[in-house]
Motif scaffolding. Sequence first.
Motif, PDB file in Angstrom:
ATOM      1  N   GLY A  84      -9.591  -4.400   5.154  1.00  0.00           N
ATOM      2  CA  GLY A  84      -8.904  -3.465   4.266  1.00  0.00           C
ATOM      3  C   GLY A  84      -8.869  -2.050   4.805  1.00  0.00           C
ATOM      4  N   ALA A  85      -9.841  -1.724   5.671  1.00  0.00           N
ATOM      5  CA  ALA A  85      -9.923  -0.386   6.251  1.00  0.00           C
ATOM      6  C   ALA A  85     -10.804  -0.485   7.491  1.00  0.00           C
ATOM      7  N   SER A  86     -10.796   0.566   8.309  1.00  0.00           N
ATOM      8  CA  SER A  86     -11.596   0.541   9.544  1.00  0.00           C
ATOM      9  C   SER A  86     -13.065   0.347   9.229  1.00  0.00           C
TER      10      SER A  86
ATOM     11  N   GLN B 271       0.112   7.530   5.153  1.00  0.00           N
ATOM     12  CA  GLN B 271      -0.689   6.887   4.115  1.00  0.00           C
ATOM     13  C   GLN B 271      -2.141   7.310   4.296  1.00  0.00           C
TER      14      GLN B 271
ATOM     15  N   GLY C  95       0.841  -1.199   0.000  1.00  0.00           N
ATOM     16  CA  GLY C  95       0.000   0.000   0.000  1.00  0.00           C
ATOM     17  C   GLY C  95       0.873   1.245   0.000  1.00  0.00           C
TER      18      GLY C  95
ATOM     19  N   VAL D  27      -2.123 -11.564   8.840  1.00  0.00           N
ATOM     20  CA  VAL D  27      -3.570 -11.412   8.681  1.00  0.00           C
ATOM     21  C   VAL D  27      -4.250 -11.861   9.976  1.00  0.00           C
TER      22      VAL D  27
ATOM     23  N   VAL E   7     -11.526  -8.772   9.146  1.00  0.00           N
ATOM     24  CA  VAL E   7     -10.211  -9.189   8.657  1.00  0.00           C
ATOM     25  C   VAL E   7      -9.295  -7.971   8.657  1.00  0.00           C
ATOM     26  N   PHE E   8      -8.214  -8.077   9.382  1.00  0.00           N
ATOM     27  CA  PHE E   8      -7.205  -7.012   9.385  1.00  0.00           C
ATOM     28  C   PHE E   8      -5.912  -7.637   8.875  1.00  0.00           C
ATOM     29  N   GLY E   9      -5.591  -7.327   7.634  1.00  0.00           N
ATOM     30  CA  GLY E   9      -4.427  -7.959   7.036  1.00  0.00           C
ATOM     31  C   GLY E   9      -3.581  -6.960   6.289  1.00  0.00           C
TER      32      GLY E   9
HETATM   33  C1  OOB Z   1      -5.101  -5.244   3.177  1.00  0.00           C
HETATM   34  O1  OOB Z   1      -3.815  -5.181   2.712  1.00  0.00           O
HETATM   35  P1  OOB Z   1      -3.071  -3.849   2.231  1.00  0.00           P
HETATM   36  O2  OOB Z   1      -1.654  -4.247   2.051  1.00  0.00           O
HETATM   37  O3  OOB Z   1      -3.796  -3.237   1.096  1.00  0.00           O
HETATM   38  O4  OOB Z   1      -3.183  -2.804   3.407  1.00  0.00           O
HETATM   39  C2  OOB Z   1      -2.727  -3.074   4.696  1.00  0.00           C
HETATM   40  C3  OOB Z   1      -3.136  -1.966   5.624  1.00  0.00           C
HETATM   41  C4  OOB Z   1      -2.915  -2.284   7.089  1.00  0.00           C
HETATM   42  O5  OOB Z   1      -1.587  -2.060   7.488  1.00  0.00           O
HETATM   43  C5  OOB Z   1      -3.906  -1.332   7.727  1.00  0.00           C
HETATM   44  O6  OOB Z   1      -3.358  -0.045   7.752  1.00  0.00           O
HETATM   45  C6  OOB Z   1      -5.068  -1.346   6.772  1.00  0.00           C
HETATM   46  O7  OOB Z   1      -4.531  -1.709   5.511  1.00  0.00           O
HETATM   47  N1  OOB Z   1      -6.101  -2.316   7.144  1.00  0.00           N
HETATM   48  C7  OOB Z   1      -7.048  -2.112   8.104  1.00  0.00           C
HETATM   49  C8  OOB Z   1      -7.842  -3.283   8.127  1.00  0.00           C
HETATM   50  N2  OOB Z   1      -7.351  -4.148   7.195  1.00  0.00           N
HETATM   51  C9  OOB Z   1      -6.296  -3.532   6.624  1.00  0.00           C
HETATM   52  N3  OOB Z   1      -7.284  -1.069   8.914  1.00  0.00           N
HETATM   53  C10 OOB Z   1      -8.327  -1.175   9.772  1.00  0.00           C
HETATM   54  N4  OOB Z   1      -9.130  -2.258   9.851  1.00  0.00           N
HETATM   55  C11 OOB Z   1      -8.918  -3.340   9.059  1.00  0.00           C
HETATM   56  N5  OOB Z   1      -9.728  -4.419   9.149  1.00  0.00           N
HETATM   57  O8  OOB Z   1      -5.797  -4.260   3.311  1.00  0.00           O
HETATM   58  C12 OOB Z   1      -5.591  -6.605   3.523  1.00  0.00           C
HETATM   59  C13 OOB Z   1      -4.818  -7.718   3.256  1.00  0.00           C
HETATM   60  C14 OOB Z   1      -5.289  -8.984   3.570  1.00  0.00           C
HETATM   61  C15 OOB Z   1      -6.534  -9.113   4.156  1.00  0.00           C
HETATM   62  C16 OOB Z   1      -7.310  -8.006   4.420  1.00  0.00           C
HETATM   63  C17 OOB Z   1      -6.837  -6.734   4.106  1.00  0.00           C
END
Ligand code: OOB
Length: 539
Positions: free
Chosen positions: A311-313, A435, A192, A341, A333-335
């Motif tokens: 992916g986001a809050s 970011q 990201g 993940v 899912v917070f990954g």
């Molecule tokens: C997923 O992957 P990316 O690489 O696009 O983004 C990661 C970032 C995290 O470091 C965090 O800042 C944010 O996206 N994020 C969340 C979140 N899930 C991701 N912030 C708050 N709540 C959540 N549930 O976004 C990603 C990869 C694999 C699975 C799910 C999401």
Amino acid sequence: MIEFTPWPDDLAQHYRAAGYWQDRPLTHLLDAQLAANPEAIAIVCGARRISYTEFDRQSSNLAARLAGLGLGHGDTALVQLPNVAEFYITFFALLRIGVAPVNALFSHRRLELADYARQIAPSVVIASRAHELFRDDTFADELREGGTRHILLLGDEDPSRSLSVWLGIGPALPEGSGPTPPDQVAFFQLSGGSTGTPKLIPRTHNDYDYSVRASAEICGVTSDTRFLCALPAGHNFALSSPGALGVFHAGGSVILAPSPEPLNCFDIIAREGVTMAPLVPPAVALWLRAVEEDPSRRDQLATLELMPVGGASFAEATARRATEVLGCDLQQVFGMAEGLVNYTRLDDPPETVFTTQGRPISPDDEIRVLDEDGNPVPDGQPGALATRGPYTFRGYYRSPEHNAKAFDAEGFYHSGDVVVREGGYLRVVGRIKDQINRGGEKIAAEEIENLLVRHPDVTHVALVASPDPHLGEKSCAFLVLREGVAKLSPPALRRHLLDLGVAEYKLPDRFRIVAELPLTAVGKIDKRHLRDSLAAETA
Ligand code: OOB
């Protein structure tokens, strides 16, 4: 071989002994289904239904033809395809012969693609005529001049470079070609980002395969799973958490949709009997609104059992409404593409699902929550997330300077997220990386700032997030103009960015011209001050 930072021997040994790393290539996912369920439907793409046998046949055809041209280990590919069956077929074809792809998002434009090409020097580019960059041959010619030997395009009329033709027939796979060793790079994920240029994340077969297998189990994926892929197919969430790969691993079906637009997705869900549909939070809100507008639409969702959201809050209030309105179970899912993940579990109490972002996949995901001096904070206190484990990478591709900042001496990756840990579960409460998370789409502030100061009338820029009821966050660019220049219109600034070839989702939503940017005591741009001023404005 593609260079990457390996795990230290003691940890690698432990990950093998614990059964996480099974020393099999990712192609094993498909091979296993070919043996167990050859006629089951792997992919539904519009009217096309592709069995595991057909999936394997087409990807082997492409693999054999590319291998016949001399492509193999050490080669890389730049791939940009929309959500179509060819995305997965191409992915497995490349894995089969050990060519490591970067899967660019379909929303990426010249700037992103040229930068990925600069970093990996792809031997082959596989893209689509439906994308503006490949509508004529200008960009393809540039890639060729840069050293790309082969360009295959979905929708090309010339059979010598039509992807569909290459999938249709192929010789046998040449002797000696095969996937890269399981402990080596299989492909690159996209970061990201928080730096000036997009970073690449090398993922090995072993680490990715583990995250896929474990995710499939946590999310209850079986051969009966009918998985809707409406998010970008190459994104880590849609690919592996549990993603299409988790579904292939279990022998289920992946049903493709071009986007999460609710009415089209509802039709697909009803027609195909979709059971699982991962979404980003803004898409959940759109689906909720669509059902609330016309409650009869809920009947179309009758087969939907589970909605993973990440992916986001994800606002707690929306989470609570979602299960009720959509009539399915929810999973947070917070990954991150870098590895770690977290999932809420299917048997967690609803309160846990509504109020946390889950816990890590693996007992060997090591999590540290740190204060500003790098000391652990007690449970219940916010701190910076640092992690290492069996599927969390050890370094961005060819980025020693950035790696020195992103990793500590013990190899923990500092994700830039602020989290609270309680009873092993994490809540994401903020962010320290520079970011913007625009509804799950990540924008590195520095990248856009660097592009905006290239405008002759702009001298200083700061890009910050502002809260948005629909997307969670939007971006606002604060600009200082060259002396004597009184104004610069938002359309002109957007045009400037588009001309530089940046993806549209990265364009600032708002622009503010200011006389100067506020500075902190140490003389850095005070982004918190800028964010606060925006928040005050919206309030
Ligand atoms: C997923 O992957 P990316 O690489 O696009 O983004 C990661 C970032 C995290 O470091 C965090 O800042 C944010 O996206 N994020 C969340 C979140 N899930 C991701 N912030 C708050 N709540 C959540 N549930 O976004 C990603 C990869 C694999 C699975 C799910 C999401």
